[in-house]
Design an enzyme around this catalytic site. Structure first.
Site, PDB file in Angstrom:
ATOM      1  N   LYS A  66       0.814  -1.213   0.000  1.00 39.00           N
ATOM      2  CA  LYS A  66       0.000   0.000   0.000  1.00 39.00           C
ATOM      3  C   LYS A  66       0.852   1.270   0.000  1.00 39.00           C
ATOM      4  CE  LYS A  66      -3.662  -2.561   2.357  1.00 39.00           C
ATOM      5  NZ  LYS A  66      -4.394  -2.808   3.620  1.00 39.00           N
ATOM      6  N   TYR A 190      -6.592  -4.785  -6.064  1.00 36.22           N
ATOM      7  CA  TYR A 190      -6.179  -4.816  -4.653  1.00 36.22           C
ATOM      8  C   TYR A 190      -5.604  -6.179  -4.259  1.00 36.22           C
ATOM      9  CZ  TYR A 190      -6.629  -4.926   0.427  1.00 36.22           C
ATOM     10  OH  TYR A 190      -6.375  -5.079   1.762  1.00 36.22           O
ATOM     11  N   TYR A 242      -1.966  -0.265  11.554  1.00 34.17           N
ATOM     12  CA  TYR A 242      -3.368  -0.448  11.911  1.00 34.17           C
ATOM     13  C   TYR A 242      -3.638   0.129  13.302  1.00 34.17           C
ATOM     14  CZ  TYR A 242      -2.462  -3.748   8.145  1.00 34.17           C
ATOM     15  OH  TYR A 242      -2.049  -4.315   6.979  1.00 34.17           O
TER      16      TYR A 242
END
Length: 308
Positions: A66, A190, A242
């Protein structure tokens, strides 16, 4: 302060001996088959490549990708990207749908799954999925100066077969108008970029431009502007792990991006690009030994960005 070669060797030796290695990501079946190894690599801005452990073992980089898709998307649409994706830590698991409901389909940041799906949708503009996937892979190969880097098709297929929550995220954002393409097309991009396979050596090489103010230190050529490199690094520091991002910043003190394949890309601005891999994960979905190893290395080398 020890020499970097000595520090990496000491950290790798300690991690190899540890028995508390975390748990592999079995919800993606192919990742659940990975052996619990450990590798670490450092590529310094002055051109040194230092390896320890299984640093040449390819692994699925998953969400570490990402960083590279965000870099590509910013190159295409610039700051317009931030109209569709936020820049704040999520405080929730990487595949949570809760915040999307409260925030009208705008993902909190580009490193959680929903945000990366929007970034994939941006990269699809004007392309077929296969073309967008090829562009991402070529960009990563270019950054690492290594055209042997591939996408693991078995991992991509495994993710598609079990990615029900990602399908839910994509459909939910589509209902708010935050995907321009059909959800299955954005998800195809993705799933495939998350399935890129790289070794620690290759991943550290690919991150060199972020450690060198946006320039490839080997060629001196600019990949992104210095300002953009800083902003990508800022997002890695605040959002790259995260709902464990704050703890990683507290303990390690450098920008980093993790993936559930057990890899972490770490950036020491002005000094080096780091990559570590150990597939066992902690409770937040980040490499358990990888996080510990980077904490130890940063302390040994006084590498925290907050150090005087």
């Amino acid at each position: 302060m020890p020499e970097l070669e000595q520090a990496l060797a000491e950290v790798a030796a300690e991690m190899t001996e540890r028995s508390d290695r975390g748990d592999v990501a079995t919800y993606i079946p192919q990742l659940g088959k990975v052996d619990p190894k450990f590798g670490i690599a450092a590529v310094t801005n002055d051109g040194r490549i230092i390896l320890a452990g299984d640093a040449d073992q390819p692994f699925s980089i998953q969400s570490v990708s990402k960083v590279f898709t965000l870099t590509l998307a910013l190159g295409k649409v610039g700051d317009a990207l931030w109209q569709r994706v936020g820049r704040e830590p999520s405080g929730n698991p990487f595949n949570s749908i809760v915040q999307l409901e409260h925030e009208s389909g705008i993902p909190r940041n580009p490193f959680i799954n929903a945000g990366a799906i929007v970034v994939s949708d941006i990269l699809l503009a004007g392309h077929q999925p296969r073309e967008a996937i090829g562009e991402i892979l070529r960009f990563v190969q270019f950054l690492a100066d290594d055209d042997t880097i591939i996408i693991d098709r078995e991992v991509a297929a495994s993710e598609r077969a079990t990615g029900y929550r990602n399908f839910a995220l994509a459909n939910y954002m589509k209902s708010f108008g935050n995907l321009d393409h059909e959800p299955e097309l954005a998800l195809g991009v993705y799933f495939h970029h998350c399935a890129i396979a790289m070794s620690c050596r290759q991943l550290a090489m690919a991150g060199r431009f972020l450690a060198n103010g946006g320039r490839n230190p080997a060629t001196g050529l600019s990949v992104v502007s210095t300002e953009r490199a800083r902003r990508i690094g800022a997002l890695m520091l605040t959002c790259g792990h995260y709902d464990g991002s704050g703890d990683f910043a507290f303990r390690v003190g450098i920008p980093g991006k993790s993936g559930v394949g057990g890899g972490i890309l770490g950036i020491v601005p002005g000094v080096a690009s780091l990559a570590v891999w150990s597939p066992g994960l902690n409770e937040n979905g980040n490499s358990k030994l990888g996080s510990i190893a980077l904490e130890k290395l940063a302390r040994m080398m006084n590498w925290s960005i907050f150090a005087p």
